[in-house]
Motif scaffolding. Structure first.
Motif, mmCIF file in Angstrom:
data_model
loop_
_atom_site.group_PDB
_atom_site.id
_atom_site.type_symbol
_atom_site.label_atom_id
_atom_site.label_comp_id
_atom_site.label_asym_id
_atom_site.label_seq_id
_atom_site.Cartn_x
_atom_site.Cartn_y
_atom_site.Cartn_z
ATOM 1 N N ALA A 1 -6.023 -3.167 4.953
ATOM 2 C CA ALA A 1 -6.318 -4.498 4.424
ATOM 3 C C ALA A 1 -5.629 -4.713 3.080
ATOM 4 O O ALA A 1 -5.121 -5.800 2.794
ATOM 5 N N ALA A 2 -5.599 -3.670 2.252
ATOM 6 C CA ALA A 2 -4.937 -3.770 0.952
ATOM 7 C C ALA A 2 -3.440 -3.993 1.112
ATOM 8 O O ALA A 2 -2.834 -4.790 0.388
ATOM 9 N N ALA B 1 -12.707 4.189 8.277
ATOM 10 C CA ALA B 1 -13.139 3.213 7.279
ATOM 11 C C ALA B 1 -12.142 3.114 6.128
ATOM 12 O O ALA B 1 -11.734 2.022 5.717
ATOM 13 N N ALA B 2 -11.741 4.264 5.591
ATOM 14 C CA ALA B 2 -10.781 4.274 4.485
ATOM 15 C C ALA B 2 -9.435 3.724 4.941
ATOM 16 O O ALA B 2 -8.755 3.023 4.191
ATOM 17 N N LEU C 1 -9.572 -0.028 5.072
ATOM 18 C CA LEU C 1 -9.516 -0.589 3.726
ATOM 19 C C LEU C 1 -8.091 -0.547 3.185
ATOM 20 O O LEU C 1 -7.603 -1.520 2.596
ATOM 21 N N ALA C 2 -7.406 0.578 3.410
ATOM 22 C CA ALA C 2 -6.024 0.696 2.941
ATOM 23 C C ALA C 2 -5.118 -0.282 3.671
ATOM 24 O O ALA C 2 -4.233 -0.897 3.064
ATOM 25 N N SER D 1 -0.993 2.753 9.879
ATOM 26 C CA SER D 1 -2.440 2.705 10.089
ATOM 27 C C SER D 1 -2.922 3.930 10.855
ATOM 28 O O SER D 1 -3.976 4.490 10.559
#
Length: 282
Positions: free
Chosen positions: A76-77, A69-70, A73-74, A59
């Motif tokens: 979370a994926a 932000a990106a 999102l990554a 992370s």
């Protein structure tokens, strides 16, 4: 009288299929035990499923390279992928034992077809169909878990934090056990010797489709029972084993449909008992 070369090959093939199924089930349970031990080791850390230090480092690197932000999102994926993987492995460990007789019966039919010079490799395609439909269910279950976790309705041990939610799940699972849809799915699961000849399809793609279709009955028979994992804890292996045992008994042992009725009544009673807990005087 010595066995013919063909009989020797067919016997070896039968043992190979049975050993492969047993090995796949064993690996699934060992992986679940590994995850459960990791969750115990992370008892003070919320929201992670595995590899906490590795994920934190990843992370941090993503945030530096992609922006917050990106990176979020990554991250979370990645988490969703790991949760889906956990559910997929758990489905294999819980459902494969009860599906094994159907798979072995299909393999026996295919051995006769192979002796007649028909196309081989269909048993693997049939099993792949099961795994495909179980994987679809795993994605849906992972999505439900993610939503419940973000809403604070399940703990880090993935058990319901509300007796109202737990009671509602018990009642829903119990009522489903009493529905015609449950009966229909259970009938197909318990009678593969009738289902397989009537749904035989040519080629490996046909075998894959057969696995998907019969696997759908498998999921239809047990999907609401799987929701009970959110009550006892998704990583509570005793709870997982108990539900797997109920599925196994319902599908394979005599009196399985009757047990389904008793299971439904018991689950509904437990659900109403849980709903009554907040109403009791302290």
């Amino acid at each position: 009288m010595a066995a013919s070369p063909l009989e020797t090959v067919l016997t070896r093939d039968r043992l190979l299929v049975a050993a492969s199924l047993a090995g796949l089930c064993l690996v699934s349970w060992l992986f679940l035990v590994h995850l459960a031990l990791q969750m115990e080791a992370m008892d003070g850390m919320a929201g992670r499923m595995m590899g906490m230090d590795v994920e934190d480092a990843l992370s941090a690197r993503l945030a530096a390279a992609m922006g917050p932000a990106a990176a979020a999102l990554a991250d979370a994926a990645v988490n969703f992928t790991l949760v889906t993987l956990m559910w997929a492995v758990m489905m294999v460990g819980m459902m494969l034992p009860s599906a094994a007789p159907t798979i072995l019966l299909f393999a026996a039919l295919e051995r006769k077809r192979a002796a007649e010079g028909r196309i081989g490799g269909r048993t693997a395609a049939f099993v792949a169909g099961y795994l495909a439909i179980w994987s679809v269910f795993s994605i849906v279950a992972a999505a439900a878990q993610t939503v419940l976790a973000h809403a604070g309705l399940v703990s880090m041990h993935l058990a319901a934090t509300s007796t109202m939610l737990a009671g509602a799940i018990f009642i829903a699972a119990g009522l489903y056990e009493l529905t015609p849809l449950k009966d229909r799915c259970l009938t197909h699961c318990r009678s593969p010797i009738e289902w397989l000849p009537r749904h035989i399809r040519p080629g490996r793609l046909g075998a894959l489709r057969m696995g998907v279709e019969h696997g759908a009955y498998c999921v239809g028979c047990c999907w609401v029972l799987m929701l009970l994992l959110f009550v006892g804890g998704v990583m509570n292996l005793i709870w997982v084993a108990a539900l797997a045992a109920i599925v196994l008994v319902q599908k394979l042992l005599p009196g399985g449909p009757i047990l389904s009725r008793f299971t439904g009544a018991a689950l509904v009673a437990c659900g109403f008992a849980l709903l009554a807990v907040p109403l009791l005087p302290v």
